[in-house]
Design a protein around this motif. Structure first.
Motif, PDB file in Angstrom:
ATOM      1  N   GLY A  66       0.771  -1.115  -0.123  1.00  0.00           N
ATOM      2  CA  GLY A  66      -0.121   0.029   0.201  1.00  0.00           C
ATOM      3  C   GLY A  66       0.921   1.425  -0.048  1.00  0.00           C
ATOM      4  O   GLY A  66       0.065   2.534  -0.144  1.00  0.00           O
ATOM      5  N   ASP A  67       2.222   1.205   0.032  1.00  0.00           N
ATOM      6  CA  ASP A  67       2.870   2.447  -0.183  1.00  0.00           C
ATOM      7  C   ASP A  67       4.406   2.040  -0.491  1.00  0.00           C
ATOM      8  O   ASP A  67       4.689   0.927  -0.294  1.00  0.00           O
ATOM      9  CB  ASP A  67       2.996   2.957   1.630  1.00  0.00           C
ATOM     10  CG  ASP A  67       3.665   4.356   1.565  1.00  0.00           C
ATOM     11  OD1 ASP A  67       3.423   5.313   0.487  1.00  0.00           O
ATOM     12  OD2 ASP A  67       4.056   4.845   2.463  1.00  0.00           O
ATOM     13  N   GLY A  68       5.235   3.076  -0.789  1.00  0.00           N
ATOM     14  CA  GLY A  68       6.501   2.772  -1.110  1.00  0.00           C
ATOM     15  C   GLY A  68       6.709   2.640  -2.432  1.00  0.00           C
ATOM     16  O   GLY A  68       7.745   2.246  -2.985  1.00  0.00           O
ATOM     17  N   ASP A 127       0.965   8.148  13.236  1.00  0.00           N
ATOM     18  CA  ASP A 127       2.352   8.620  12.854  1.00  0.00           C
ATOM     19  C   ASP A 127       2.544   7.975  11.477  1.00  0.00           C
ATOM     20  O   ASP A 127       3.097   8.603  10.452  1.00  0.00           O
ATOM     21  CB  ASP A 127       3.131   8.423  13.963  1.00  0.00           C
ATOM     22  CG  ASP A 127       3.218   9.447  15.069  1.00  0.00           C
ATOM     23  OD1 ASP A 127       2.392  10.414  14.915  1.00  0.00           O
ATOM     24  OD2 ASP A 127       3.808   9.059  15.941  1.00  0.00           O
ATOM     25  N   VAL A 128       2.481   6.686  11.460  1.00  0.00           N
ATOM     26  CA  VAL A 128       2.784   5.869  10.124  1.00  0.00           C
ATOM     27  C   VAL A 128       1.815   6.616   8.871  1.00  0.00           C
ATOM     28  O   VAL A 128       2.426   6.653   7.991  1.00  0.00           O
ATOM     29  CB  VAL A 128       2.503   4.367  10.361  1.00  0.00           C
ATOM     30  CG1 VAL A 128       2.475   3.652   8.931  1.00  0.00           C
ATOM     31  CG2 VAL A 128       3.347   3.877  11.255  1.00  0.00           C
ATOM     32  N   ALA A 167      -4.221  -0.315   3.924  1.00  0.00           N
ATOM     33  CA  ALA A 167      -3.521  -1.576   3.427  1.00  0.00           C
ATOM     34  C   ALA A 167      -2.104  -1.231   4.288  1.00  0.00           C
ATOM     35  O   ALA A 167      -1.438  -2.280   4.775  1.00  0.00           O
ATOM     36  CB  ALA A 167      -3.180  -1.545   2.113  1.00  0.00           C
ATOM     37  N   LEU A 168      -1.480  -0.146   4.450  1.00  0.00           N
ATOM     38  CA  LEU A 168      -0.406   0.107   5.185  1.00  0.00           C
ATOM     39  C   LEU A 168      -0.315  -0.196   6.716  1.00  0.00           C
ATOM     40  O   LEU A 168       0.765  -0.976   7.113  1.00  0.00           O
ATOM     41  CB  LEU A 168       0.436   1.569   5.009  1.00  0.00           C
ATOM     42  CG  LEU A 168       1.458   1.959   5.437  1.00  0.00           C
ATOM     43  CD1 LEU A 168       2.784   1.132   4.906  1.00  0.00           C
ATOM     44  CD2 LEU A 168       1.917   3.331   5.455  1.00  0.00           C
ATOM     45  N   GLU A 170       8.104   4.892   9.808  1.00  0.00           N
ATOM     46  CA  GLU A 170       7.474   4.113   8.821  1.00  0.00           C
ATOM     47  C   GLU A 170       7.884   2.533   9.021  1.00  0.00           C
ATOM     48  O   GLU A 170       8.716   2.333  10.163  1.00  0.00           O
ATOM     49  CB  GLU A 170       8.474   4.287   7.339  1.00  0.00           C
ATOM     50  CG  GLU A 170       8.273   5.535   6.778  1.00  0.00           C
ATOM     51  CD  GLU A 170       9.076   5.881   5.595  1.00  0.00           C
ATOM     52  OE1 GLU A 170       8.515   5.485   4.425  1.00  0.00           O
ATOM     53  OE2 GLU A 170      10.217   6.309   5.860  1.00  0.00           O
ATOM     54  N   PRO A 171       6.846   1.670   8.556  1.00  0.00           N
ATOM     55  CA  PRO A 171       7.127   0.227   8.989  1.00  0.00           C
ATOM     56  C   PRO A 171       8.417  -0.402   8.431  1.00  0.00           C
ATOM     57  O   PRO A 171       8.778  -0.179   7.143  1.00  0.00           O
ATOM     58  CB  PRO A 171       6.012  -0.428   8.417  1.00  0.00           C
ATOM     59  CG  PRO A 171       5.016   0.684   7.860  1.00  0.00           C
ATOM     60  CD  PRO A 171       5.828   1.711   7.663  1.00  0.00           C
TER      61      PRO A 171
END
Length: 554
Positions: free
Chosen positions: A88-90, A147-148, A390-391, A490-491
């Motif tokens: 979902g990101d990146g 925060d994420v 999704a993230l 970030e994760p």
């Protein structure tokens, strides 16, 4: 759109002999295109084939709408699709990193390194990064979820809307948590409606059905139909409600007035049976998966029963989760255990569209009703919220947070340079090249935040060498900060997958010697796409626009 000309030029030159270099150039051209969208002020727009203008800085959305002719660039573009679909990101970071890896590889190849050596060094660096990220990751708390999401949204919206959408995404994510503690994203329905402020968006316990986009409809009937039913009892029927006739009989044959009267009496009895069955179970709202007879709709409306027909199968499942109703195949099978309830069922008009809102305080189904001023903004907001949810699911599956704002990339690059000193042979040069490629992320962030990229990178290196390993770029403030204290996190799994996807894509491109287009359709003479000149000595590749590209590797 900036960058597409570069890709087109690479594609036109792809018939030349230096195919390996062109593969690299195609990938880096695509990365250059997306690099400007990375960070707080990144924004890009494009015109798609039907003339629609799409305004977004989401890498996956841009790539999905591009017509990319170069097979090598397509491989790199797949990185964005894989990254976005998986996490979902990146997606933008993954393509930018893949392009940087290819650019570094070009220099290594010119220095005499074999592509296999470069690929080996890249994978050694990826293994090292995986272990380093595990050591860097820290546990978060409930506040870390916001925060994420805020970190992922930053740059795609202003501060007020970023905070609002982050809170909305976290609430929707938590609301989708089932009794087993697992989050079921299928329980979240998102609808965007143009006309209104973004902050007018709301999270509803229950289901929102867009009757314009769905087949669900409420046909006009002579009797007045209520727009809102409070404390509604809801039935769901997977059947067509009409007067049943034998399948083998196509029409009635009436020989007398008595026959006509008996036929009418039979129809009236059937309609009355339907109404009485629903009334006996105190049903206020009926959702039918198939059609409902016009006369029956009128009689049900007179009885105060709100009827919706042609409800889609997926919406039937959502209605079951939202109301606790159980769909029955025939109305005769309806019993009290199959009837659900809702706090209210309401027909509303929003933004020129018609919606059915099923509200239920204890529902497992939740809906997000997104508002925005224009359809373009609605689409972008919906992409943001979908990616954010999704993230959060990604973070739940693989917990662990690392600093954002380029801090993690600078820390990983510094670790790789130290690790590279212990790598034997020429692969150490490729490991160092990965470190340089990683730093393109903070450089792009700095440039898009209005900072001097060179000075910013040097200051980040100095601060990290001094032990401030959490220092990164706050794009909104345009300064270097402790990323964790500022809430820019970030994760760790996201970073790991960005590196893995980018490395795999770059390695695949480096292993390709050339591209051959096979003929996919017959020519005018009916001989297929064969070259009848039989010129075996030429170095150029011939292509057929209808053919399928095959990659030739080492």
């Amino acid at each position: 759109m900036n960058g597409t000309d570069a890709i087109a030029n690479v594609t036109r030159r792809a018939e030349g002999p230096a195919v390996s270099e062109l593969n690299v150039a195609a990938g880096t051209a695509l990365a250059d295109l997306l690099r400007s969208t990375l960070g707080p002020n990144g924004r890009d727009k494009m015109m798609v084939d039907d003339g629609t203008v799409v305004l977004t800085n989401d890498g996956a959305s841009i790539v999905d709408r591009m017509e990319i002719a170069s097979p090598a660039a397509k491989l790199v573009a797949d990185v964005a699709r894989a990254q976005s679909g998986e996490l979902g990101d990146g997606s933008t970071s993954a393509i930018v990193l893949a392009g940087a890896l290819l650019e570094e590889a070009e220099s290594l190849l010119e220095d005499g390194l074999h592509p296999t050596t470069v690929v080996g060094g890249y994978h050694e660096a990826a293994r090292r990064i995986h272990g380093t990220l595990d050591g860097m990751a820290v546990d978060g708390d409930d506040g870390s979820l916001r925060d994420v999401v805020s970190t992922a949204i930053t740059g795609r919206w202003d501060d007020e809307r970023t905070a609002f959408l982050a809170d909305l995404a976290v609430r929707a994510y938590r609301a989708a948590r089932g009794p087993d503690g697992d989050v079921h994203l299928e329980n979240v329905t998102i609808h965007g409606v143009a006309g209104g402020e973004t902050t007018d968006s709301e999270l509803l316990d229950g289901l929102v059905i867009d009757t314009d986009a769905s087949s669900t409809s409420l046909s006009d009937v002579p009797a007045p139909v209520p727009r809102r039913v409070r404390d509604a009892r809801v039935a769901v029927v997977d059947d067509q409600l009409t007067v049943q006739s034998p399948e083998s009989v196509s029409r009635y044959s009436l020989e007398s007035a008595d026959d006509l009267r008996r036929a009418r009496d039979h129809e009236e009895a059937e309609y009355r049976r339907y109404v009485e069955t629903l009334a006996a179970h105190d049903v206020d709202v009926l959702f039918c998966q198939k059609s409902v007879d016009d006369r029956l709709r009128t009689q049900l409306a007179r009885a105060g029963i709100l009827v919706f027909e042609r409800t889609r199968q997926d919406e039937v499942h959502k209605l079951e989760r939202a109301t606790g109703a159980r769909a029955v195949m025939r109305l005769d099978a309806l019993d009290r255990s199959a009837v659900g309830r809702a706090d209210g069922v309401e027909r509303v008009e929003l933004g020129g569209g018609s919606f059915v809102v099923v509200r239920e305080a204890s529902s497992e189904q939740v809906s997000v009703l997104l508002r925005a001023g224009t359809p373009h903004v609605v689409d972008e907001t919906e992409r943001i919220l979908t990616d954010a949810i999704a993230l959060l699911e990604t973070l739940a599956v693989r917990p662990g947070l690392v600093p954002g704002g380029g801090a993690t990339e600078v820390a990983l690059a510094r670790d790789l340079r130290e690790h590279g000193r212990g790598v034997a042979g020429r692969e150490s040069l490729a490991v160092d090249a990965v470190a340089d490629a990683l730093e393109t992320i903070p450089v792009a962030l700095a440039r898009n935040a209005g900072l001097d990229p060179v000075d910013t990178l040097l200051e980040l290196r100095r601060r990290h060498a001094a032990g401030d390993v959490r220092v990164g770029i706050d794009g909104d403030a345009g300064e270097l900060v402790d990323a964790v204290d500022r809430g820019v996190v970030e994760p760790a799994h996201l970073k790991e997958r960005v590196v893995a996807n980018a490395t795999d894509a770059a390695s695949l491109v480096l292993r390709i010697d050339g591209i051959i287009e096979t003929a996919g359709s017959a020519d005018a003479d009916g001989h297929g796409g064969h070259d009848h000149d039989h010129d075996h000595g030429g170095a150029a590749f011939r292509s057929d626009p209808g053919g399928y590209p095959w990659a030739i590797g080492h």
